[in-house]
Scaffold this motif. Structure first.
Motif, PDB file in Angstrom:
ATOM      1  N   ALA A  20      -3.198  10.454  -3.729  1.00  0.00           N
ATOM      2  CA  ALA A  20      -4.281   9.591  -3.786  1.00  0.00           C
ATOM      3  C   ALA A  20      -5.240  10.678  -4.071  1.00  0.00           C
ATOM      4  O   ALA A  20      -5.402  11.792  -3.685  1.00  0.00           O
ATOM      5  CB  ALA A  20      -4.566   8.768  -2.353  1.00  0.00           C
ATOM      6  N   THR A  67      -8.122  -0.379  -5.503  1.00  0.00           N
ATOM      7  CA  THR A  67      -7.149   0.020  -4.824  1.00  0.00           C
ATOM      8  C   THR A  67      -6.720  -1.097  -3.782  1.00  0.00           C
ATOM      9  O   THR A  67      -7.576  -1.350  -2.889  1.00  0.00           O
ATOM     10  CB  THR A  67      -6.932   1.416  -4.218  1.00  0.00           C
ATOM     11  OG1 THR A  67      -7.180   2.288  -5.088  1.00  0.00           O
ATOM     12  CG2 THR A  67      -6.008   1.970  -3.478  1.00  0.00           C
ATOM     13  N   ARG A  72      -3.823   6.643  -6.861  1.00  0.00           N
ATOM     14  CA  ARG A  72      -4.818   5.684  -6.468  1.00  0.00           C
ATOM     15  C   ARG A  72      -5.918   6.516  -6.139  1.00  0.00           C
ATOM     16  O   ARG A  72      -6.097   7.668  -5.737  1.00  0.00           O
ATOM     17  CB  ARG A  72      -4.140   5.147  -4.989  1.00  0.00           C
ATOM     18  CG  ARG A  72      -2.946   4.414  -5.310  1.00  0.00           C
ATOM     19  CD  ARG A  72      -3.099   3.068  -6.078  1.00  0.00           C
ATOM     20  NE  ARG A  72      -2.000   2.209  -5.548  1.00  0.00           N
ATOM     21  CZ  ARG A  72      -1.937   0.906  -6.429  1.00  0.00           C
ATOM     22  NH1 ARG A  72      -3.057   0.428  -6.946  1.00  0.00           N
ATOM     23  NH2 ARG A  72      -0.791   0.306  -6.273  1.00  0.00           N
ATOM     24  N   SER A 108      -4.673   3.695   2.260  1.00  0.00           N
ATOM     25  CA  SER A 108      -5.738   3.050   2.438  1.00  0.00           C
ATOM     26  C   SER A 108      -6.073   2.822   3.786  1.00  0.00           C
ATOM     27  O   SER A 108      -7.107   3.208   4.240  1.00  0.00           O
ATOM     28  CB  SER A 108      -5.585   1.769   1.861  1.00  0.00           C
ATOM     29  OG  SER A 108      -5.261   1.734   0.575  1.00  0.00           O
ATOM     30  N   GLU A 154     -12.058  -0.377 -11.316  1.00  0.00           N
ATOM     31  CA  GLU A 154     -10.735   0.230 -10.768  1.00  0.00           C
ATOM     32  C   GLU A 154     -10.672  -0.488  -9.040  1.00  0.00           C
ATOM     33  O   GLU A 154     -11.827  -0.487  -8.609  1.00  0.00           O
ATOM     34  CB  GLU A 154     -10.717   1.500 -10.704  1.00  0.00           C
ATOM     35  CG  GLU A 154      -9.322   2.198 -10.244  1.00  0.00           C
ATOM     36  CD  GLU A 154      -8.047   1.745 -10.628  1.00  0.00           C
ATOM     37  OE1 GLU A 154      -7.917   1.062 -11.882  1.00  0.00           O
ATOM     38  OE2 GLU A 154      -6.928   2.074 -10.140  1.00  0.00           O
ATOM     39  N   TYR A 200     -12.819   0.825  -1.784  1.00  0.00           N
ATOM     40  CA  TYR A 200     -11.437   0.890  -2.648  1.00  0.00           C
ATOM     41  C   TYR A 200     -11.641   0.437  -4.138  1.00  0.00           C
ATOM     42  O   TYR A 200     -10.502   0.422  -4.590  1.00  0.00           O
ATOM     43  CB  TYR A 200     -10.750  -0.364  -1.846  1.00  0.00           C
ATOM     44  CG  TYR A 200     -10.288   0.185  -0.323  1.00  0.00           C
ATOM     45  CD1 TYR A 200      -9.289   0.887  -0.173  1.00  0.00           C
ATOM     46  CD2 TYR A 200     -11.166  -0.095   0.847  1.00  0.00           C
ATOM     47  CE1 TYR A 200      -8.771   1.502   1.143  1.00  0.00           C
ATOM     48  CE2 TYR A 200     -10.874   0.421   1.855  1.00  0.00           C
ATOM     49  CZ  TYR A 200      -9.744   1.271   2.112  1.00  0.00           C
ATOM     50  OH  TYR A 200      -9.576   1.819   3.382  1.00  0.00           O
ATOM     51  N   SER A 239      -6.831   6.951 -12.534  1.00  0.00           N
ATOM     52  CA  SER A 239      -5.340   6.199 -12.139  1.00  0.00           C
ATOM     53  C   SER A 239      -4.534   5.978 -13.194  1.00  0.00           C
ATOM     54  O   SER A 239      -3.316   5.997 -13.217  1.00  0.00           O
ATOM     55  CB  SER A 239      -5.767   4.774 -11.375  1.00  0.00           C
ATOM     56  OG  SER A 239      -6.529   3.783 -12.195  1.00  0.00           O
TER      57      SER A 239
END
Lengths: 513, 513
Positions: A222, A429, A473, A436, A427, A240, A467
């Motif tokens: 990530a 996630t 991510r 997360s 984007e 996110y 990404s």
């Protein structure tokens, strides 16, 4: 425990957080804060020196000086830095902290370039001569020197400089976090990579090339993006998703030379008025974009994201008062909901002159710069194409260059529409991935106040580039105060946000495996 | 005789002129032209020196240097010059040439100040460093030195400098005419007074005070205004009226600090878009002003003026091609008719930044400068009041100052509307007065081409101030080329226009008693 209890007693609107955050969160070691308190002067001295370097991406020489300085700062910390390059583009500055036995790799991202700015528009200081103020400028903050070593520094002070917040604060929080961990003997829980971009504010035109050229080096589970402001309430947040962004320049044309408004007014078309009419045609009274198809391919939020949105603190009223706004757009819908939609903003326009520069003429042209924000489902080229179609539907002959004299004589309305390179898509996630959840829990470990989980930020970062290029991510962990005048004159950082940011970055670097 | 014959064979559209001009016109003595041909270098050397003085009215020190220079130029010609002052305002420079036995007194007026200009917008030269070009800049004119004394000077050359046309050309034509008459032993037919104003381009805020303070000195039967361009066809013209003029600054407000367009777009109102909508509300698609009452109190033209308008040469098509315009406003009505109506022009607007200065923000305010032209019957305060009412009708809370923070929080839409001081009304002198006819005949004596009589010019001069303060008449006798970039960058004078202007001024100073 107290952390979670305080959290569970928060407003019902925050209930979703408890779902995300259970089980209980371990509080961060006090060593980090103690180290920072003992080193505030040194941190700020280093930071002021870094901020003193002009850092507009188009000024390649300036940017190189920033990269060199950053290399030196990382070398002092043993992060084995080097430049990742693409032609003469502003280089990314890369470094590593490998952890024996670690099974996860995260990249800590920030950018060291800043938005262009007009020095003359700054009040009482200069963008690249950092000053401390006792408070926010518009609340009477006066310029003060840094107290002598050993004297306390008021954490409510502001540091005024270009990129003080956006985004050298991200760089500085990450590097000071490394110092704090080294000094306190804290080992990261992941292999750490550091990636500091040098042209984010120019739309990251070479980021994709740099990432793909160094994809092997940059592999990670990530990317943690240390950019953007914390919540307007002051609460920390984890974000996110981000919106995509593309800029479009629109120029419309009048007579080939400026005309005396008396001798030709009422007869020669005025490009300023034409542009006013064209812009006015793009939105309705409620601020809704009237360009055909604007909202058509928006990918709706999932149930988790919708619930998170509903749970976000609603402080629209307070914000309106703070910003001097008696009314807002959106027909009563909250800010957090509106910024999850595509937007069309007039960044600026210009024609002829104003104030002392005004002359009684019909100008030859008028230009506006538009900023289109995109959400998941939108595509840069498709959205810009809708705008071009709209301009055409208003009777304009659309060109992507200056019209020739013959074209001007042939078409009553000509618009030059230039979609700036470097636009990128949105984007997002998913909020329920293990990483997360781990990031959110880590940030929560630094504070008793509930951390806010945001499905999508209103702002933009080139996260889709990351990404897509690296199949990874991205999760954004902001540091700076929201009232930082980001992108404008008098940009500033509240010192407490830097102090909190250091703790946040340590938490992420040591998050649960 | 040949003059009138050529005139009588001109298009039927010009027939009215023969009525005005009969009986036959006496041609001017060839001595004036011969003197000029022998002194072109000296005239231009003196003129270039005068143009080299920066002359924006607000720069009081600069303006004083201009006035001093003008005093010296007039002293050399025995015109007994002195300054007529009002506080620290730019002074008028006054002189006299008394003629024993003359029963009529005329004042020759021009202004020596120029419009503000942005040096950086000029192409290849500087506003106050005059250069000669072989042709108009946009037609490939190159910079050339003045030929050596004795070498011919191409009369199609252009002299590029601020005020080369507007309006130091008026000053220079008048003073060179005095030289020509003295050298040729020609005596004026009237007592001559000279009045050179120093803040016309700033709206003549102190002209009324200066005129009233020196009313005894300034008594005259008529003022001859040497300002404005000759007809676009190149024909000389005599103008009996001018429009009034007033500038209005309009600022609308968004958030109290610039906001990140991503974090706040779709929600915080954008003042650039608000201003675009407000401006767009002021005109319809045909360019007609939609402000209520805008055309209500226009005093219609009389039969003589209407006939003169109809007789004006129609060159709208040629003008459109020259100016790169495929369409014009006014629903097909000719330019000469449209500029006899009140107008509303956007001189310029600005908000945020454009091009390299653009940033992704919602700006805090947006400003436009408007230019309102008035015709006979309009009143400055009444017309500006209509504009304010219109802004109010669009939902704006109208102020004449910056809003307070509390006002911003209380009113969704706030506009600061500032009517600039110095606006003035229109003025028109009847075309059938003896002095009106005498001036037209005098100008006609200098050329075989028909001179055009214009009831009202589109441009503005503070003539209502003069006629009201001194109970006199004003008649405008322009000198300069129409394609002079007046009020804009790259202002220029076609040399032949100066040569012709000298002859015109001699003719007026010696017109029939």
């Amino acid at each position: 425990m107290p952390v979670l209890r305080s959290h569970r007693t928060a407003a019902a609107a925050m209930a979703f957080l408890s779902i995300v955050l259970s089980p209980p969160v371990q509080a961060q070691s006090p060593a980090v804060r103690q180290w920072r308190q003992a080193h505030e002067h040194a941190i700020l001295r280093e930071y002021v020196g870094f901020l003193a370097l002009p850092n507009v991406a188009r000024d390649r020489g300036d940017i190189r000086l920033n990269a060199d300085s950053l290399l030196a700062m990382m070398r002092r910390r043993g992060l084995e830095p080097r430049l990742l390059e693409s032609g003469d583009a502003p280089p990314a500055v890369y470094g590593e902290w490998r952890v024996p036995g670690a099974t996860r790799t995260i990249v800590l991202y920030a950018h060291y370039d800043g938005q262009p700015t007009d020095s003359a528009a700054w009040t009482g200081s200069h963008p690249w001569r950092p000053v401390f103020r006792t408070a926010r400028l518009d609340r009477g903050g006066r310029i003060v020197p840094l107290p002598a070593e050993g004297q306390p520094i008021d954490p409510e002070w502001r540091l005024y400089a270009r990129s003080a917040s956006d985004d050298k604060a991200g760089v500085m929080a990450i590097l000071a976090a490394v110092d704090a961990m080294r000094a306190s003997g804290i080992t990261p829980s992941s292999n750490l990579k550091f990636f500091f971009e040098g042209e984010e504010e120019a739309g990251s035109p070479h980021l994709d090339a740099i990432l793909r050229a160094h994809a092997d080096v940059l592999q990670a589970d990530a990317w943690i993006i240390a950019d953007g402001p914390v919540h307007q309430s002051g609460a920390k947040q984890v974000v996110y998703g981000v919106r995509g962004d593309v800029n479009v320049d629109v120029t419309v044309y009048g007579p080939t030379r400026p005309l005396h408004s008396g001798h030709y007014g009422n007869w020669a078309p005025n490009p300023a008025m034409m542009l006013a009419e064209l812009l006015a045609s793009m939105k309705d009274d409620a601020g809704r974009v009237t360009v055909a198809g604007w909202y058509d391919d928006v990918q709706p939020l999932g149930p988790a994201e919708r619930e998170a949105l509903r749970a976000l603190p609603a402080n629209d009223r307070e914000l309106m008062a703070e910003l001097g706004l008696a009314a807002v757009e959106g027909g009563g819908r909250p800010l957090v909901e509106l910024i999850a939609e595509p937007s069309l903003n007039v960044n600026g326009f210009e024609s002829g002159g104003i104030a002392a520069g005004a002359r009684n003429v019909i100008p030859t042209e008028a230009t506006a710069v538009l900023d289109l924000r995109l959400v998941l489902g939108n595509d840069v080229a498709r959205q810009a194409g809708r705008l071009v179609d709209h301009v055409r539907a208003q009777g304009y002959h659309v060109l992507d260059r200056e019209p020739t004299p013959d074209e001007r004589r042939a078409h009553p309305r000509i618009a030059r529409v230039r979609v700036r390179p470097g636009g990128y898509n949105a984007e997002r996630t998913p909020m329920d991935l293990p990483v997360s959840r781990a990031v959110l829990r880590a940030v929560q470990s630094t504070t008793r106040e509930p951390v806010i989980a945001v499905p999508t930020l209103g702002g933009s970062l080139p996260l889709s580039i990351i990404s897509a290029a690296l199949e990874t991510r991205t999760i954004t962990v902001p540091v700076v105060n929201h009232d930082n005048n980001q992108h404008a004159e008098n940009e500033n950082l509240r010192l407490q946000n830097l102090w909190d940011g250091i703790e946040t970055m340590v938490a992420v670097m040591t998050m649960e495996r």
